[in-house]
Design a protein around this motif. Structure first.
Motif, PDB file in Angstrom:
ATOM      1  N   ASP A 214       0.831  -1.208   0.000  1.00  0.00           N
ATOM      2  CA  ASP A 214       0.000   0.000   0.000  1.00  0.00           C
ATOM      3  C   ASP A 214       0.865   1.258   0.000  1.00  0.00           C
ATOM      4  O   ASP A 214       0.570   2.256  -0.688  1.00  0.00           O
ATOM      5  N   GLY A 215       1.971   1.248   0.769  1.00  0.00           N
ATOM      6  CA  GLY A 215       2.854   2.409   0.820  1.00  0.00           C
ATOM      7  C   GLY A 215       3.521   2.665  -0.520  1.00  0.00           C
ATOM      8  O   GLY A 215       3.631   3.810  -0.969  1.00  0.00           O
ATOM      9  N   LEU A 216       4.006   1.569  -1.152  1.00  0.00           N
ATOM     10  CA  LEU A 216       4.623   1.729  -2.464  1.00  0.00           C
ATOM     11  C   LEU A 216       3.632   2.238  -3.500  1.00  0.00           C
ATOM     12  O   LEU A 216       3.957   3.086  -4.350  1.00  0.00           O
ATOM     13  N   ARG A 217       2.413   1.704  -3.453  1.00  0.00           N
ATOM     14  CA  ARG A 217       1.396   2.164  -4.399  1.00  0.00           C
ATOM     15  C   ARG A 217       1.139   3.658  -4.247  1.00  0.00           C
ATOM     16  O   ARG A 217       1.015   4.419  -5.215  1.00  0.00           O
ATOM     17  N   GLU A 218       1.055   4.109  -2.995  1.00  0.00           N
ATOM     18  CA  GLU A 218       0.797   5.527  -2.744  1.00  0.00           C
ATOM     19  C   GLU A 218       1.963   6.393  -3.222  1.00  0.00           C
ATOM     20  O   GLU A 218       1.759   7.466  -3.846  1.00  0.00           O
ATOM     21  N   ASN A 219       3.194   5.914  -2.978  1.00  0.00           N
ATOM     22  CA  ASN A 219       4.362   6.663  -3.442  1.00  0.00           C
ATOM     23  C   ASN A 219       4.413   6.760  -4.961  1.00  0.00           C
ATOM     24  O   ASN A 219       4.749   7.797  -5.546  1.00  0.00           O
ATOM     25  N   ILE A 220       4.111   5.639  -5.632  1.00  0.00           N
ATOM     26  CA  ILE A 220       4.133   5.622  -7.103  1.00  0.00           C
ATOM     27  C   ILE A 220       3.101   6.595  -7.683  1.00  0.00           C
ATOM     28  O   ILE A 220       3.374   7.351  -8.615  1.00  0.00           O
ATOM     29  N   LEU A 221       1.911   6.585  -7.099  1.00  0.00           N
ATOM     30  CA  LEU A 221       0.851   7.486  -7.596  1.00  0.00           C
ATOM     31  C   LEU A 221       1.226   8.952  -7.387  1.00  0.00           C
ATOM     32  O   LEU A 221       1.034   9.797  -8.275  1.00  0.00           O
ATOM     33  N   ASN A 222       1.781   9.266  -6.219  1.00  0.00           N
ATOM     34  CA  ASN A 222       2.164  10.659  -5.946  1.00  0.00           C
ATOM     35  C   ASN A 222       3.278  11.118  -6.889  1.00  0.00           C
ATOM     36  O   ASN A 222       3.289  12.237  -7.412  1.00  0.00           O
TER      37      ASN A 222
END
Length: 291
Positions: A214-222
């Motif tokens: 979830d953290g990686l997904r959020e970082n990638i989107l940002n």
């Protein structure tokens, strides 16, 4: 008995009875206290008997139904019947031997019909049989049987030792059963605790991987929104490489590690990135299945 005689005067103690003869024949019973006798008429005090309760201990050896030799200690409490004191004085020369003989006869007739266990359980029945026989026989001689007590039953020493060993073996067997049940319960509880710990550990690992994903997904989107033209795969590769170098840095700074050999190079970095990405995807898939 402490009785005193002085010419024609006789003093008989309390709890005693005197036997008076006249010309050699029984005449009457003299009660406790002061009594007068006429020696010129042939009267004299032939003897004095106690009316107190007497006790006689008899030890009998006999055999039980299961061929065990035992010794029985029997206590007989008896007394002279005041009204029949003349029968007790004249009929029996040795009343103790007579009582003992009847006790032997009855006990050796009753006990061989019982096992050793039955003898311990029914010793009152033996005493009752002895009492009935003695009352019937000794009553005719002026004696009253007050009580019969089976004081002790003593088997042979070898039999007592064997009985103690059997009892000890039974108790050890029971203790072993309880100990085995306790160990069984302990092992079951330990296995249940281990299974529960593994399950919770697996849940924790799955949740940890899900949090990382979830953290990686959020970082990638940002990062994709802020940097134009950057694809999600490129951002993912950049994050993986950053974490890879952070891991190498942590290994180098840790004083607890000695020497660690890892493959390093552009191709290896790409392979590691692929492995990490696949691991993250598997972790996310496992978390979905658990939920």
């Amino acid at each position: 008995m402490g009785n005193t005689f002085c010419g024609v005067i006789g003093c008989i103690d309390q709890a005693s009875i005197g036997v008076v003869e006249k010309w050699g024949r029984f005449d009457k019973l003299a009660q406790p206290g002061l009594n007068l006798f006429n020696p010129f008429a042939g009267e004299w005090l032939a003897g004095v008997m106690s009316t107190r309760i007497s006790s006689l201990d008899v030890r009998i050896e006999t055999k039980t139904k299961d061929n065990v030799f035992v010794q029985l200690l029997c206590s007989i409490q008896y007394r002279i019947v005041t009204q029949n004191a003349d029968d007790a004085f004249y009929e029996l020369q040795n009343p103790k031997e007579q009582i003992q003989a009847y006790v032997f006869d009855v006990v050796r007739a009753v006990v061989p019909r019982m096992t050793l266990d039955e003898l311990f359980e029914q010793k009152g029945e033996v005493a009752k049989s002895v009492l009935e026989e003695l009352e019937k026989v000794m009553g005719a001689y002026g004696y009253s049987i007050e009580h019969i007590l089976m004081v002790d039953i003593i088997p042979d020493a070898a039999v007592r030792k064997a009985m103690n060993e059997i009892n000890a073996a039974q108790r050890l067997k029971l203790a072993s059963v309880y100990k085995g049940e306790a160990e069984k319960i302990l092992q079951v509880k330990r296995a249940e605790a281990e299974a529960e710990a593994k399950f919770l550990g697996g849940v924790g690992v799955a949740r940890q991987r899900q949090a990382i994903t979830d953290g990686l997904r959020e970082n990638i989107l940002n990062f994709s929104h802020k940097v134009e033209g950057a694809s999600a795969k490129e951002v993912m590769d950049l994050i993986m490489i950053t974490q890879y170098f952070d891991t190498i840095k942590d290994l180098g700074n840790s004083s607890k590690n000695t020497t660690v050999f890892i493959p390093h190079g552009p191709g290896h970095v790409r392979d590691i990135t692929e492995q990490i990405r696949n691991g993250m995807m598997e972790g996310a898939s496992a978390e979905i299945k658990i939920e």
